[in-house]
Write a protein that holds these residues in place. Structure first.
Motif, mmCIF file in Angstrom:
data_model
loop_
_atom_site.group_PDB
_atom_site.id
_atom_site.type_symbol
_atom_site.label_atom_id
_atom_site.label_comp_id
_atom_site.label_asym_id
_atom_site.label_seq_id
_atom_site.Cartn_x
_atom_site.Cartn_y
_atom_site.Cartn_z
ATOM 1 N N PHE A 125 0.267 -0.935 -0.051
ATOM 2 C CA PHE A 125 -0.110 0.173 0.107
ATOM 3 C C PHE A 125 0.564 1.444 -0.406
ATOM 4 O O PHE A 125 0.625 2.342 -0.855
ATOM 5 C CB PHE A 125 -0.876 -0.224 1.318
ATOM 6 N N ALA A 153 -3.193 4.917 5.559
ATOM 7 C CA ALA A 153 -3.496 3.230 5.653
ATOM 8 C C ALA A 153 -5.122 3.634 6.478
ATOM 9 O O ALA A 153 -4.490 3.889 7.791
ATOM 10 C CB ALA A 153 -2.760 2.462 6.230
ATOM 11 N N SER A 154 -5.450 2.439 6.001
ATOM 12 C CA SER A 154 -6.476 2.016 6.680
ATOM 13 C C SER A 154 -6.676 0.866 6.722
ATOM 14 O O SER A 154 -7.177 0.366 5.575
ATOM 15 C CB SER A 154 -8.355 2.695 6.397
ATOM 16 N N VAL A 155 -6.699 0.281 8.466
ATOM 17 C CA VAL A 155 -6.252 -1.253 8.364
ATOM 18 C C VAL A 155 -7.306 -1.801 9.269
ATOM 19 O O VAL A 155 -7.436 -1.401 10.653
ATOM 20 C CB VAL A 155 -5.347 -1.389 8.388
ATOM 21 N N SER A 232 3.607 9.245 7.254
ATOM 22 C CA SER A 232 2.824 8.858 7.211
ATOM 23 C C SER A 232 1.708 9.021 8.977
ATOM 24 O O SER A 232 1.719 9.761 9.570
ATOM 25 C CB SER A 232 3.602 7.487 7.643
ATOM 26 N N ARG A 276 -11.477 -1.159 9.971
ATOM 27 C CA ARG A 276 -10.535 -0.384 10.124
ATOM 28 C C ARG A 276 -11.382 1.670 10.470
ATOM 29 O O ARG A 276 -12.344 1.451 10.273
ATOM 30 C CB ARG A 276 -10.328 -0.072 8.239
ATOM 31 N N SER A 280 -11.564 4.650 3.922
ATOM 32 C CA SER A 280 -10.919 4.599 2.767
ATOM 33 C C SER A 280 -9.099 4.487 2.929
ATOM 34 O O SER A 280 -9.137 5.164 3.561
ATOM 35 C CB SER A 280 -10.415 5.399 1.515
ATOM 36 N N SER A 281 -8.457 3.882 2.029
ATOM 37 C CA SER A 281 -6.704 4.182 3.146
ATOM 38 C C SER A 281 -6.022 5.304 1.482
ATOM 39 O O SER A 281 -7.051 5.331 0.480
ATOM 40 C CB SER A 281 -6.317 3.205 2.453
ATOM 41 N N TRP A 282 -5.881 5.715 1.792
ATOM 42 C CA TRP A 282 -5.036 7.624 1.326
ATOM 43 C C TRP A 282 -3.461 7.517 0.315
ATOM 44 O O TRP A 282 -2.822 6.918 1.688
ATOM 45 C CB TRP A 282 -5.239 8.417 1.141
ATOM 46 N N ARG A 300 -7.124 7.289 -3.593
ATOM 47 C CA ARG A 300 -7.784 6.071 -2.817
ATOM 48 C C ARG A 300 -7.732 4.619 -2.951
ATOM 49 O O ARG A 300 -7.732 4.278 -3.921
ATOM 50 C CB ARG A 300 -8.970 6.698 -2.988
ATOM 51 N N GLU A 303 -8.817 -1.036 2.482
ATOM 52 C CA GLU A 303 -8.605 -1.303 2.799
ATOM 53 C C GLU A 303 -6.665 -2.361 2.860
ATOM 54 O O GLU A 303 -6.774 -2.670 2.157
ATOM 55 C CB GLU A 303 -9.325 -2.819 3.435
ATOM 56 N N GLY A 304 -6.142 -1.402 4.025
ATOM 57 C CA GLY A 304 -5.194 -1.125 2.490
ATOM 58 C C GLY A 304 -4.155 -2.809 2.632
ATOM 59 O O GLY A 304 -2.945 -2.569 1.823
#
Length: 349
Positions: A125, A153-155, A232, A276, A280-282, A300, A303-304
């Motif tokens: 990611f 990250a969205s995990v 990050s 998460r 979204s993860s970006w 976008r 999930e990471g």
């Protein structure tokens, strides 16, 4: 055996999801790990190879698979070891984000090129998302003067142990501290510097700060800018957290302590799953040119960890088809930012 893709660490989350995607694509996959019973339970109906990393590296040299995917940390140690074990014509990919691992693999560029191998570091990611949006912004442009990339990250958290790969990445980030590119040179900084409060296109407010990571290295290589910050959402941002990170980092530089901390952290177990934190993860990039012109863009993903599995499988399939070129690269520098789109990402204006 020619044509096979070996997945090292196949019982981990990214490893087992990558095996599933490769099998769905009709590829011959070999699941590699230390525990045959766990491999059979986690990735059933898949050819398995078991043994220590040294034993697996010896098997690689003998069997010459088409591609090797490495999901085993710490990548600062495993990336150069596994990459060197790959015989002529066997390509290597990992999902690491440790700065030293990127430096080690890129130092092998000429060696890899001479033996017909492609080495790809950071096919996950953070690196792929941030370098892809950066290259998208830089298309057709002159060299910028300043670049900042941010990985958000969205995990989701699964029940179970943290695992050695993630634990090693955390420990190495703490030990190595911060890094930035200044006047064209990679220099040490305090981890958690250059903090910035961002609002994503979804409307979520997230604070990011500088770290020494593969994302920084990839952005520097992709842009050639004399000033680069790699940030990050995982970096410490409060004064107390930054002070604690600095203190812990100093301790982890003592002989043998990083390995001990990695092993202990890897055993930390959570008993409950957590969704998460954001939809979204970006990946975000901000580029400034000598004229003062500035562009910003977002990429976008979902999930990471899911995106990481999709990304490493996509890169592996392309290499297996002969679409790469010999040498050492990051994924979007090798295949262009479109590889992130193929793995399920999208650019957002």
């Amino acid at each position: 055996m020619a044509g096979e893709i070996w997945v090292l660490g196949a019982t981990g989350r990214v490893g087992r999801e990558a095996v599933q995607r490769l099998r769905q694509a009709g590829t011959e996959v070999v699941a590699v790990g230390r525990d045959r019973e766990r491999l059979t339970r986690t990735v059933p109906d898949t050819r398995a190879v078991t043994g220590s990393l040294d034993e697996v590296c010896a098997r690689l040299a003998a069997e010459s698979p088409a591609v090797v995917i490495n999901t085993v940390g710490p990548f600062a140690a495993t990336a150069p070891q596994v990459a060197r074990a790959c015989p002529a014509g066997t390509h290597y990919i990992d999902v690491g984000n440790e700065l030293s691992a990127f430096e080690s693999l890129h130092a092998m560029h000429r060696e890899a090129a001479a033996t017909g191998r492609t080495l790809v570091c950071g096919a996950g990611f953070g690196v792929l998302a941030t370098e892809s949006i950066l290259l998208h912004l830089l298309a057709g442009e002159e060299q910028p003067s300043r670049v900042r990339i941010d990985a958000l990250a969205s995990v989701a958290v699964e029940p179970g142990a943290l695992g050695e790969a993630l634990a090693a990445t955390i420990v190495h980030a703490l030990r190595d501290g911060g890094r930035e590119v200044r006047q064209g040179r990679l220099v040490p900084t305090r981890a958690g510097g250059a903090a910035e409060r961002l609002t994503t296109p979804d409307g979520d407010a997230v604070t990011t700060a500088a770290m020494g990571s593969g994302e920084l290295f990839a952005a520097w290589q992709a842009s050639g800018a004399p000033s680069v910050i790699g940030a990050s959402a995982l970096a410490p941002t409060t004064p107390a957290a930054r002070a604690a990170t600095s203190a812990v980092g100093g301790l982890l530089r003592l002989p043998g302590l990083a390995g001990f901390a990695t092993r202990r952290l890897a055993r930390v177990t959570t008993t409950t799953a957590r969704e998460r934190p954001r939809r979204s993860s970006w990946g975000r990039a901000r580029v400034e040119w000598p004229s003062g012109r500035v562009r910003e863009g977002w990429l976008r993903t979902g999930e990471g960890m899911t995106f990481t599995a999709d990304a490493v499988a996509e890169v592996a399939l392309r290499l297996a088809k002969g679409e790469g070129r010999p040498g050492a690269y990051t994924p979007a520098r090798l295949f262009g930012p479109e590889v992130a789109l193929a793995a399920g990402a999208e650019f957002v204006a």
